[in-house]
Design a protein around this motif. Structure first.
Motif, PDB file in Angstrom:
ATOM      1  N   GLU A 200       0.832  -1.196   0.000  1.00  0.00           N
ATOM      2  CA  GLU A 200       0.000   0.000   0.000  1.00  0.00           C
ATOM      3  C   GLU A 200       0.873   1.255   0.000  1.00  0.00           C
ATOM      4  O   GLU A 200       1.890   1.310   0.671  1.00  0.00           O
ATOM      5  CB  GLU A 200      -0.871  -0.002   1.259  1.00  0.00           C
ATOM      6  CG  GLU A 200      -1.702   1.230   1.425  1.00  0.00           C
ATOM      7  CD  GLU A 200      -2.431   1.242   2.763  1.00  0.00           C
ATOM      8  OE1 GLU A 200      -3.254   2.148   2.939  1.00  0.00           O
ATOM      9  OE2 GLU A 200      -2.178   0.388   3.609  1.00  0.00           O
ATOM     10  N   VAL A 201       0.469   2.247  -0.761  1.00  0.00           N
ATOM     11  CA  VAL A 201       1.135   3.544  -0.700  1.00  0.00           C
ATOM     12  C   VAL A 201       0.610   4.240   0.552  1.00  0.00           C
ATOM     13  O   VAL A 201      -0.592   4.353   0.759  1.00  0.00           O
ATOM     14  CB  VAL A 201       0.827   4.394  -1.952  1.00  0.00           C
ATOM     15  CG1 VAL A 201       1.371   5.795  -1.794  1.00  0.00           C
ATOM     16  CG2 VAL A 201       1.375   3.724  -3.184  1.00  0.00           C
ATOM     17  N   LEU A 202       1.523   4.686   1.400  1.00  0.00           N
ATOM     18  CA  LEU A 202       1.121   5.351   2.636  1.00  0.00           C
ATOM     19  C   LEU A 202       0.920   6.837   2.367  1.00  0.00           C
ATOM     20  O   LEU A 202       1.774   7.496   1.786  1.00  0.00           O
ATOM     21  CB  LEU A 202       2.174   5.141   3.715  1.00  0.00           C
ATOM     22  CG  LEU A 202       2.371   3.680   4.119  1.00  0.00           C
ATOM     23  CD1 LEU A 202       3.471   3.557   5.149  1.00  0.00           C
ATOM     24  CD2 LEU A 202       1.080   3.091   4.642  1.00  0.00           C
ATOM     25  N   THR A 203      -0.236   7.340   2.808  1.00  0.00           N
ATOM     26  CA  THR A 203      -0.613   8.718   2.528  1.00  0.00           C
ATOM     27  C   THR A 203      -0.770   9.504   3.816  1.00  0.00           C
ATOM     28  O   THR A 203      -1.450   9.064   4.746  1.00  0.00           O
ATOM     29  CB  THR A 203      -1.929   8.762   1.726  1.00  0.00           C
ATOM     30  OG1 THR A 203      -1.751   8.004   0.525  1.00  0.00           O
ATOM     31  CG2 THR A 203      -2.321  10.179   1.378  1.00  0.00           C
ATOM     32  N   ALA A 204      -0.150  10.668   3.839  1.00  0.00           N
ATOM     33  CA  ALA A 204      -0.230  11.581   4.985  1.00  0.00           C
ATOM     34  C   ALA A 204      -0.968  12.846   4.567  1.00  0.00           C
ATOM     35  O   ALA A 204      -0.863  13.289   3.425  1.00  0.00           O
ATOM     36  CB  ALA A 204       1.165  11.939   5.480  1.00  0.00           C
TER      37      ALA A 204
ATOM     38  N   ASN B 115      -3.261   7.396   6.086  1.00  0.00           N
ATOM     39  CA  ASN B 115      -2.596   6.616   7.121  1.00  0.00           C
ATOM     40  C   ASN B 115      -2.087   7.506   8.247  1.00  0.00           C
ATOM     41  O   ASN B 115      -1.827   7.031   9.352  1.00  0.00           O
ATOM     42  CB  ASN B 115      -1.394   5.866   6.537  1.00  0.00           C
ATOM     43  CG  ASN B 115      -1.806   5.006   5.368  1.00  0.00           C
ATOM     44  OD1 ASN B 115      -1.642   5.417   4.219  1.00  0.00           O
ATOM     45  ND2 ASN B 115      -2.372   3.853   5.633  1.00  0.00           N
ATOM     46  N   LEU B 116      -1.934   8.784   7.939  1.00  0.00           N
ATOM     47  CA  LEU B 116      -1.316   9.697   8.893  1.00  0.00           C
ATOM     48  C   LEU B 116      -1.925  11.080   8.741  1.00  0.00           C
ATOM     49  O   LEU B 116      -2.103  11.573   7.628  1.00  0.00           O
ATOM     50  CB  LEU B 116       0.194   9.767   8.619  1.00  0.00           C
ATOM     51  CG  LEU B 116       1.009  10.757   9.424  1.00  0.00           C
ATOM     52  CD1 LEU B 116       1.136  10.287  10.870  1.00  0.00           C
ATOM     53  CD2 LEU B 116       2.392  10.924   8.811  1.00  0.00           C
ATOM     54  N   LEU B 117      -2.242  11.686   9.884  1.00  0.00           N
ATOM     55  CA  LEU B 117      -2.673  13.081   9.927  1.00  0.00           C
ATOM     56  C   LEU B 117      -1.671  13.827  10.783  1.00  0.00           C
ATOM     57  O   LEU B 117      -1.462  13.481  11.944  1.00  0.00           O
ATOM     58  CB  LEU B 117      -4.063  13.199  10.560  1.00  0.00           C
ATOM     59  CG  LEU B 117      -4.492  14.614  10.969  1.00  0.00           C
ATOM     60  CD1 LEU B 117      -4.715  15.489   9.745  1.00  0.00           C
ATOM     61  CD2 LEU B 117      -5.725  14.579  11.852  1.00  0.00           C
TER      62      LEU B 117
ATOM     63  N   TRP C  72       6.642   9.085   2.062  1.00  0.00           N
ATOM     64  CA  TRP C  72       5.197   9.242   2.157  1.00  0.00           C
ATOM     65  C   TRP C  72       4.643   9.986   0.942  1.00  0.00           C
ATOM     66  O   TRP C  72       5.279  10.884   0.419  1.00  0.00           O
ATOM     67  CB  TRP C  72       4.828  10.044   3.400  1.00  0.00           C
ATOM     68  CG  TRP C  72       5.066   9.340   4.697  1.00  0.00           C
ATOM     69  CD1 TRP C  72       6.246   9.283   5.383  1.00  0.00           C
ATOM     70  CD2 TRP C  72       4.118   8.618   5.459  1.00  0.00           C
ATOM     71  NE1 TRP C  72       6.077   8.562   6.520  1.00  0.00           N
ATOM     72  CE2 TRP C  72       4.787   8.136   6.607  1.00  0.00           C
ATOM     73  CE3 TRP C  72       2.770   8.318   5.297  1.00  0.00           C
ATOM     74  CZ2 TRP C  72       4.141   7.377   7.576  1.00  0.00           C
ATOM     75  CZ3 TRP C  72       2.132   7.565   6.269  1.00  0.00           C
ATOM     76  CH2 TRP C  72       2.812   7.098   7.385  1.00  0.00           C
ATOM     77  N   SER C  73       3.433   9.643   0.546  1.00  0.00           N
ATOM     78  CA  SER C  73       2.657  10.466  -0.366  1.00  0.00           C
ATOM     79  C   SER C  73       1.979  11.499   0.527  1.00  0.00           C
ATOM     80  O   SER C  73       1.339  11.132   1.522  1.00  0.00           O
ATOM     81  CB  SER C  73       1.613   9.605  -1.084  1.00  0.00           C
ATOM     82  OG  SER C  73       0.714  10.419  -1.791  1.00  0.00           O
ATOM     83  N   VAL C  74       2.117  12.791   0.218  1.00  0.00           N
ATOM     84  CA  VAL C  74       1.642  13.831   1.131  1.00  0.00           C
ATOM     85  C   VAL C  74       0.617  14.729   0.458  1.00  0.00           C
ATOM     86  O   VAL C  74       0.837  15.229  -0.647  1.00  0.00           O
ATOM     87  CB  VAL C  74       2.823  14.682   1.652  1.00  0.00           C
ATOM     88  CG1 VAL C  74       2.318  15.752   2.619  1.00  0.00           C
ATOM     89  CG2 VAL C  74       3.866  13.808   2.333  1.00  0.00           C
ATOM     90  N   LEU C  75      -0.482  14.950   1.158  1.00  0.00           N
ATOM     91  CA  LEU C  75      -1.514  15.901   0.763  1.00  0.00           C
ATOM     92  C   LEU C  75      -1.526  17.007   1.802  1.00  0.00           C
ATOM     93  O   LEU C  75      -1.090  16.804   2.939  1.00  0.00           O
ATOM     94  CB  LEU C  75      -2.876  15.208   0.711  1.00  0.00           C
ATOM     95  CG  LEU C  75      -2.949  13.973  -0.192  1.00  0.00           C
ATOM     96  CD1 LEU C  75      -4.236  13.212   0.039  1.00  0.00           C
ATOM     97  CD2 LEU C  75      -2.828  14.396  -1.646  1.00  0.00           C
ATOM     98  N   GLU C  76      -2.032  18.174   1.436  1.00  0.00           N
ATOM     99  CA  GLU C  76      -2.044  19.308   2.354  1.00  0.00           C
ATOM    100  C   GLU C  76      -3.432  19.939   2.402  1.00  0.00           C
ATOM    101  O   GLU C  76      -4.162  19.910   1.414  1.00  0.00           O
ATOM    102  CB  GLU C  76      -1.029  20.360   1.920  1.00  0.00           C
ATOM    103  CG  GLU C  76       0.401  19.892   1.941  1.00  0.00           C
ATOM    104  CD  GLU C  76       1.385  20.963   1.506  1.00  0.00           C
ATOM    105  OE1 GLU C  76       0.989  22.147   1.397  1.00  0.00           O
ATOM    106  OE2 GLU C  76       2.557  20.625   1.272  1.00  0.00           O
TER     107      GLU C  76
END
Length: 133
Positions: A16-20, A63-65, A42-46
């Motif tokens: 799985e690609v981990l997304t923050a 996966n992460l906030l 990490w793949s990161v969104l803002e």
């Protein structure tokens, strides 16, 4: 184990690609968290506020906030509680320059940590790595 190794181990476990999601009303705060996470795989969104963060969570599996405590409209703790409705296993480090914010994070269940601003990117990434272990 460092964060990059923990992320690699998680990926190899289920591919799985981990997304923050990094939430801060200040652009510099978002860049700070995003840069360190991206460098560790990490793949990161803002998002700049809770409304945008909830829209992202509705569209993406997170996966992460990483959230600032003082976000517009709600606290980072309240945002974390709302996002846990999407995935109760997500990891939540809360960052703040206010000491009282650390007490507020104690109400969050699951993998949660607090980082006091200012902190080094390496310290934030290290605290995330300890939640992954």
């Amino acid at each position: 184990m460092d964060c990059a190794q923990a992320v690699a181990d998680l990926r190899s476990a289920d591919d799985e690609v981990l997304t923050a999601l990094v939430v801060d009303d200040e652009q510099l705060g978002r860049q700070f968290g995003s840069t360190g996470l991206r460098s560790d795989g990490w793949s990161v969104l803002e998002a700049a506020d809770a409304i945008a963060a909830l829209a992202v969570a509705d569209a993406e599996r997170l996966n992460l906030l990483v959230t600032d405590f003082d976000t517009p409209t709600v606290t980072g703790v309240s945002l974390a509680e709302q996002l846990r409705a999407f995935d109760e296993e997500s990891m939540v480090p809360v960052v703040s320059g206010h000491a009282h914010a650390a007490r507020s994070t104690r109400s969050l269940h699951g993998r949660t940590t607090f980082a006091r601003k200012p902190c080094a990117v390496e310290d934030l990434v290290s605290s995330i790595g300890s939640m992954v272990d």
